[in-house]
Write a protein that holds these residues in place. Structure first.
Motif, short mmCIF file in Angstrom:
data_model
loop_
_atom_site.label_atom_id
_atom_site.label_comp_id
_atom_site.label_asym_id
_atom_site.label_seq_id
_atom_site.Cartn_x
_atom_site.Cartn_y
_atom_site.Cartn_z
N SER A 1 -2.77 0.53 -4.05
CA SER A 1 -2.39 -0.76 -3.49
C SER A 1 -2.03 -1.72 -4.60
O SER A 1 -2.51 -1.59 -5.74
CB SER A 1 -3.53 -1.33 -2.65
OG SER A 1 -3.83 -0.50 -1.54
N SER B 1 0.85 -1.19 0.00
CA SER B 1 0.00 0.00 0.00
C SER B 1 0.88 1.24 0.00
O SER B 1 1.99 1.23 0.52
CB SER B 1 -0.92 0.02 1.22
OG SER B 1 -1.86 -1.03 1.15
N THR C 1 -4.56 6.84 -2.19
CA THR C 1 -3.76 5.65 -1.90
C THR C 1 -3.81 4.71 -3.10
O THR C 1 -4.79 4.69 -3.85
CB THR C 1 -4.27 4.92 -0.66
OG1 THR C 1 -5.61 4.49 -0.88
CG2 THR C 1 -4.22 5.79 0.57
#
Length: 115
Positions: free
Chosen positions: A79, A21, A77
Motif C-alpha cells: 500500500s 493498494s 499486498t
C-alpha cells in the motif's frame, strides 16, 4: 502467472490524501521488493517508493515525508499512503513486484490532483 491488481486511485484536491493498494496473486516465489512507480504525461516512468524483503524502504526525494509505503507479507499486498498531495503528483501509478526471476507490473491507476 503473477497478477497485480491495483485500487485506490482517483481525483483529489491539492493537500488531500489518497491510499493506493496492490494485491499480488499467482505463482510468486522469491519476492525481492514491491513498490510503486508513476508516469506523468510526457515523462518517463519513475520510482515513487519501494519496500524490500528486509523491510527497508526507498522513496523518491519528491515524496519523502508525504508518502508512506507498507506491505503485508502474509497477503502479498503493498500500500501507498499519499498525504499532502500536489498537482505535480498527477500521474498513472503502477504497482511493481520484483522477484529473483522476473519483474511484474500492474495495469496502472490514475491519480489526479487538482489545484
Amino acid at each position: 502467472q503473477v497478477q497485480l491488481v491495483e485500487s485506490g486511485g482517483g481525483l483529489v484536491q491539492a493537500g488531500g490524501s489518497l491510499r493506493l493498494s496492490c494485491a499480488a496473486s499467482g505463482n510468486i516465489f522469491g519476492i525481492k521488493s514491491m513498490g510503486w512507480y508513476r508516469q506523468a504525461p510526457g515523462k518517463q516512468r519513475e520510482l515513487v517508493a519501494a519496500i524490500n524483503s528486509d523491510s527497508s524502504t526507498n522513496y523518491a526525494d519528491s515524496v519523502k515525508g508525504r508518502f508512506t509505503i507498507s506491505r503485508d507479507n502474509a497477503k502479498d499486498t503493498v500500500s501507498l499512503q499519499m498525504n499532502s498531495l500536489k498537482p505535480e503528483d498527477t500521474a498513472v501509478f503502477y504497482c511493481h513486484l520484483r522477484s529473483y526471476y522476473n519483474d511484474y507490473w500492474g495495469q496502472g491507476t490514475q491519480v489526479t490532483v487538482s489545484s
